[in-house]
Write a protein that holds these residues in place. Sequence first.
Motif, short mmCIF file in Angstrom:
data_model
loop_
_atom_site.label_atom_id
_atom_site.label_comp_id
_atom_site.label_asym_id
_atom_site.label_seq_id
_atom_site.Cartn_x
_atom_site.Cartn_y
_atom_site.Cartn_z
N GLU A 35 0.87 -1.18 0.00
CA GLU A 35 0.00 0.00 0.00
C GLU A 35 0.90 1.22 0.00
O GLU A 35 1.68 1.42 0.93
N LEU A 36 0.79 1.99 -1.05
CA LEU A 36 1.71 3.10 -1.27
C LEU A 36 0.94 4.41 -1.37
O LEU A 36 0.04 4.54 -2.19
N GLU A 37 1.29 5.36 -0.53
CA GLU A 37 0.68 6.69 -0.59
C GLU A 37 1.64 7.61 -1.34
O GLU A 37 2.79 7.77 -0.95
N THR A 38 1.16 8.20 -2.41
CA THR A 38 2.05 8.94 -3.29
C THR A 38 1.30 10.06 -4.00
O THR A 38 0.07 10.09 -4.00
N CYS A 39 2.05 10.96 -4.63
CA CYS A 39 1.41 12.00 -5.45
C CYS A 39 1.89 11.89 -6.89
O CYS A 39 2.24 12.89 -7.51
N LEU A 40 1.92 10.67 -7.42
CA LEU A 40 2.28 10.46 -8.82
C LEU A 40 1.13 10.97 -9.67
O LEU A 40 0.10 10.31 -9.81
N HIS A 41 1.31 12.14 -10.28
CA HIS A 41 0.21 12.89 -10.86
C HIS A 41 -0.21 12.47 -12.25
O HIS A 41 -1.28 12.87 -12.72
N THR A 42 0.61 11.71 -12.95
CA THR A 42 0.31 11.41 -14.35
C THR A 42 0.45 9.92 -14.63
O THR A 42 1.16 9.20 -13.91
N PRO A 43 -0.20 9.43 -15.68
CA PRO A 43 -0.04 8.02 -16.06
C PRO A 43 1.42 7.65 -16.31
O PRO A 43 1.85 6.53 -15.98
N LYS A 44 2.19 8.56 -16.89
CA LYS A 44 3.59 8.28 -17.16
C LYS A 44 4.36 8.02 -15.87
O LYS A 44 5.22 7.12 -15.81
N VAL A 49 5.29 1.81 -11.60
CA VAL A 49 4.75 1.05 -10.46
C VAL A 49 3.84 -0.06 -10.97
O VAL A 49 3.90 -1.20 -10.49
N TYR A 50 3.00 0.26 -11.96
CA TYR A 50 2.14 -0.77 -12.54
C TYR A 50 2.97 -1.91 -13.12
O TYR A 50 2.66 -3.09 -12.91
N GLN A 51 4.00 -1.55 -13.87
CA GLN A 51 4.82 -2.56 -14.53
C GLN A 51 5.50 -3.47 -13.51
O GLN A 51 5.57 -4.69 -13.68
N THR A 52 5.98 -2.87 -12.44
CA THR A 52 6.62 -3.66 -11.38
C THR A 52 5.63 -4.63 -10.76
O THR A 52 5.94 -5.81 -10.54
N ALA A 53 4.41 -4.15 -10.51
CA ALA A 53 3.39 -5.03 -9.94
C ALA A 53 3.06 -6.17 -10.89
O ALA A 53 2.94 -7.34 -10.46
N ARG A 54 2.95 -5.88 -12.18
CA ARG A 54 2.63 -6.93 -13.15
C ARG A 54 3.75 -7.96 -13.25
O ARG A 54 3.51 -9.16 -13.46
N ASN A 55 4.98 -7.51 -13.10
CA ASN A 55 6.12 -8.43 -13.16
C ASN A 55 6.04 -9.48 -12.06
O ASN A 55 6.62 -10.57 -12.19
N TYR A 56 5.35 -9.15 -10.97
CA TYR A 56 5.19 -10.09 -9.87
C TYR A 56 3.79 -10.70 -9.85
O TYR A 56 3.37 -11.29 -8.86
N GLY A 57 3.07 -10.53 -10.96
CA GLY A 57 1.73 -11.11 -11.05
C GLY A 57 0.72 -10.43 -10.17
O GLY A 57 -0.29 -11.03 -9.79
N GLY A 58 0.98 -9.18 -9.84
CA GLY A 58 0.13 -8.47 -8.90
C GLY A 58 -1.11 -7.86 -9.51
O GLY A 58 -1.15 -7.57 -10.71
N LYS A 74 -3.57 14.38 -13.54
CA LYS A 74 -4.39 13.63 -14.49
C LYS A 74 -4.99 12.45 -13.73
O LYS A 74 -4.25 11.59 -13.24
N ILE A 75 -6.29 12.43 -13.60
CA ILE A 75 -6.91 11.40 -12.78
C ILE A 75 -6.64 10.02 -13.39
O ILE A 75 -6.50 9.88 -14.61
N PRO A 76 -6.53 8.99 -12.56
CA PRO A 76 -6.35 7.64 -13.10
C PRO A 76 -7.60 7.18 -13.83
O PRO A 76 -8.73 7.46 -13.41
N THR A 77 -7.41 6.50 -14.94
CA THR A 77 -8.52 5.95 -15.73
C THR A 77 -8.20 4.50 -16.08
O THR A 77 -7.06 4.04 -15.90
N TYR A 78 -9.18 3.81 -16.65
CA TYR A 78 -8.95 2.43 -17.05
C TYR A 78 -8.22 2.33 -18.39
O TYR A 78 -8.04 1.22 -18.91
#
Length: 316
Positions: A35-44, A49-58, A74-78
Amino acid sequence: MAAVTLRIVPCSNRQEMDKIVEAVKARLAAGERVELETCLHTPKLRSPVYQTARNYGGIIKVVLQLGEIDRKLKIPTYAEDVDQIEVSGNTVVDEDAAEFFRRHEKNLINDPVKVFRDLQQSGHLLRYIPEYKGAIGLDQHSPYHTYSVFDHIMEATAYVAGTNLKMVWSVLLHDIGKGYPGIKQFLGVVVEPYASYSKKDRVVIENGERIREGLDSGESYRVNGEAIPKQYIRTDLVGHFYDHENVGAQLALRILPRIGYTTEFAHEVAALVQLHMTMPRDMDTIAPNVLKKWYAKVGRYASDLMMIRMADDKGK
């Protein structure tokens, strides 16, 4: 199963991406849920972080904590590689507004402009949705727009009458961010050094609106409160609304739940507002690979965004 929850919160400090990714990787490697609290403002910024999670099947959950409006968020979207998005905020429902929009839902879908013009005439529009105040009568000072911001919204919305509730609200809110304080700007470039300004510095011309309205002679441009003779700055005095889609998406997440809609519906609309500026402009001449790249970027939102673009163009 490995899981990462990314909680996006308001903050002003820059965070080091490498350190964040390494921390996530270490915890996932240890079999921990993250569980990570952050202010990563953009998809870029969020993507590593997403890629790292996917690498571990997360699986990936993103929680957006609503705070002050942030024009760079930029709000997160699908369209991003996430499994679940949750919006967190304290919403107080305006029961009068909620009842009105429930009662008039069919009319809102079939003739949204009449519903909104009637609300405007009765004084209830700004009572229910005060965020429109800055957009009403706001001249865009642009060769690409004939109408003021709010009138443009009405013209564009007429094009999607009879479609569905999500599409109608997406167009009703697509440019609401243009009326937010500080979004409209007149920009210029310094052509010769002057005082503390260097050649090629980009500046905001604070009296641009007054010049365009004939209330200022324009013999000098005001930059950071300082008058600079106009020969030192090159500008076309065209209004710009950079980041209005970011602001508009955040406003949608506040407005729609307040007037009785679910957070999930609000996010669907907000995602379209967020992404409505991504579509390439010259659709008649665009290279196929560019269009395919855009389609891959926006994912499931593509068809709705095409409709919004057509409405946006028709309403100019």
